[in-house]
Design a protein around this motif. Sequence first.
Motif, PDB file in Angstrom:
ATOM      1  N   ALA A 108      -8.300 -11.283 -30.035  1.00  0.00           N
ATOM      2  CA  ALA A 108      -8.165 -12.507 -29.237  1.00  0.00           C
ATOM      3  C   ALA A 108      -9.489 -12.872 -28.565  1.00  0.00           C
ATOM      4  O   ALA A 108      -9.882 -14.044 -28.535  1.00  0.00           O
ATOM      5  N   ARG A 109     -10.173 -11.882 -28.044  1.00  0.00           N
ATOM      6  CA  ARG A 109     -11.398 -12.152 -27.286  1.00  0.00           C
ATOM      7  C   ARG A 109     -12.592 -12.451 -28.180  1.00  0.00           C
ATOM      8  O   ARG A 109     -13.580 -13.024 -27.719  1.00  0.00           O
ATOM      9  N   PRO A 114     -19.454 -16.821 -25.354  1.00  0.00           N
ATOM     10  CA  PRO A 114     -20.101 -15.700 -24.654  1.00  0.00           C
ATOM     11  C   PRO A 114     -19.931 -15.722 -23.128  1.00  0.00           C
ATOM     12  O   PRO A 114     -19.677 -14.676 -22.529  1.00  0.00           O
ATOM     13  N   GLU A 115     -20.046 -16.872 -22.483  1.00  0.00           N
ATOM     14  CA  GLU A 115     -19.900 -16.913 -21.023  1.00  0.00           C
ATOM     15  C   GLU A 115     -18.467 -16.591 -20.597  1.00  0.00           C
ATOM     16  O   GLU A 115     -18.245 -15.868 -19.628  1.00  0.00           O
ATOM     17  N   GLU A 116     -17.498 -17.117 -21.332  1.00  0.00           N
ATOM     18  CA  GLU A 116     -16.095 -16.816 -21.037  1.00  0.00           C
ATOM     19  C   GLU A 116     -15.832 -15.319 -21.207  1.00  0.00           C
ATOM     20  O   GLU A 116     -15.151 -14.697 -20.383  1.00  0.00           O
ATOM     21  N   GLU A 117     -16.399 -14.734 -22.248  1.00  0.00           N
ATOM     22  CA  GLU A 117     -16.201 -13.300 -22.483  1.00  0.00           C
ATOM     23  C   GLU A 117     -16.903 -12.471 -21.413  1.00  0.00           C
ATOM     24  O   GLU A 117     -16.395 -11.430 -21.001  1.00  0.00           O
ATOM     25  N   GLU A 123     -14.133  -8.798 -15.330  1.00  0.00           N
ATOM     26  CA  GLU A 123     -12.807  -8.584 -14.728  1.00  0.00           C
ATOM     27  C   GLU A 123     -12.197  -7.269 -15.218  1.00  0.00           C
ATOM     28  O   GLU A 123     -11.605  -6.525 -14.440  1.00  0.00           O
ATOM     29  N   GLU A 124     -12.335  -6.965 -16.488  1.00  0.00           N
ATOM     30  CA  GLU A 124     -11.814  -5.695 -17.008  1.00  0.00           C
ATOM     31  C   GLU A 124     -12.558  -4.514 -16.383  1.00  0.00           C
ATOM     32  O   GLU A 124     -11.936  -3.511 -16.033  1.00  0.00           O
ATOM     33  N   LEU A 125     -13.867  -4.630 -16.218  1.00  0.00           N
ATOM     34  CA  LEU A 125     -14.615  -3.562 -15.548  1.00  0.00           C
ATOM     35  C   LEU A 125     -14.161  -3.386 -14.109  1.00  0.00           C
ATOM     36  O   LEU A 125     -14.057  -2.260 -13.614  1.00  0.00           O
ATOM     37  N   ARG A 126     -13.886  -4.490 -13.427  1.00  0.00           N
ATOM     38  CA  ARG A 126     -13.392  -4.418 -12.042  1.00  0.00           C
ATOM     39  C   ARG A 126     -12.070  -3.655 -12.009  1.00  0.00           C
ATOM     40  O   ARG A 126     -11.863  -2.778 -11.181  1.00  0.00           O
TER      41      ARG A 126
END
Length: 166
Positions: A108-109, A114-117, A123-126
């Motif tokens: 999906a990703r 690139p900026e959206e990813e 967010e996933e790292l957070r």
Amino acid sequence: MVTRALLACCGSLRWAQRLADHRPYPDLGALLAAADEAAYDLTPADLAEALAGESLTLLPDGAYSAAHTALSAAHAAYESRFGHVFVICLDDFGPEEALDQVLAGIRARLANEPEEERVLTAEELRRLARGRISRLARTFDDPSGSRPETAESTDSGHPDSPYVPV
């Protein structure tokens, strides 16, 4: 020593030093809030530094070879497109769902700009850091080192992490 422990939660030195410099925290909630705030302030260079410390998912023993092939191909496509490893927080999923979630997430990703990813990756790292900090805090609360079996995973390179960077 504190900074090193925090670097195991998120590989950005600026993030870890910011949290260490603002100690002590009155409780876990305050520490997690500070970690979130520091994560939201990650620069592209901080994000790249943190991603460099993440590792790919290792499939569980006994996973069939087609899963290895599919996961390897998905990782290669993702890294080729975005220039870094794929990370995803799997805390809402059981171990039996992890592979499907990882493959679906990568696929999906891959369609993202690139900026959206970059925003989704941050967010996933957070989310990964929050889980790792929570487990780290529990080890201080429980000096015996005993942890619930459901919290154990070797997938992430971070001990007993159900939050798996892949």
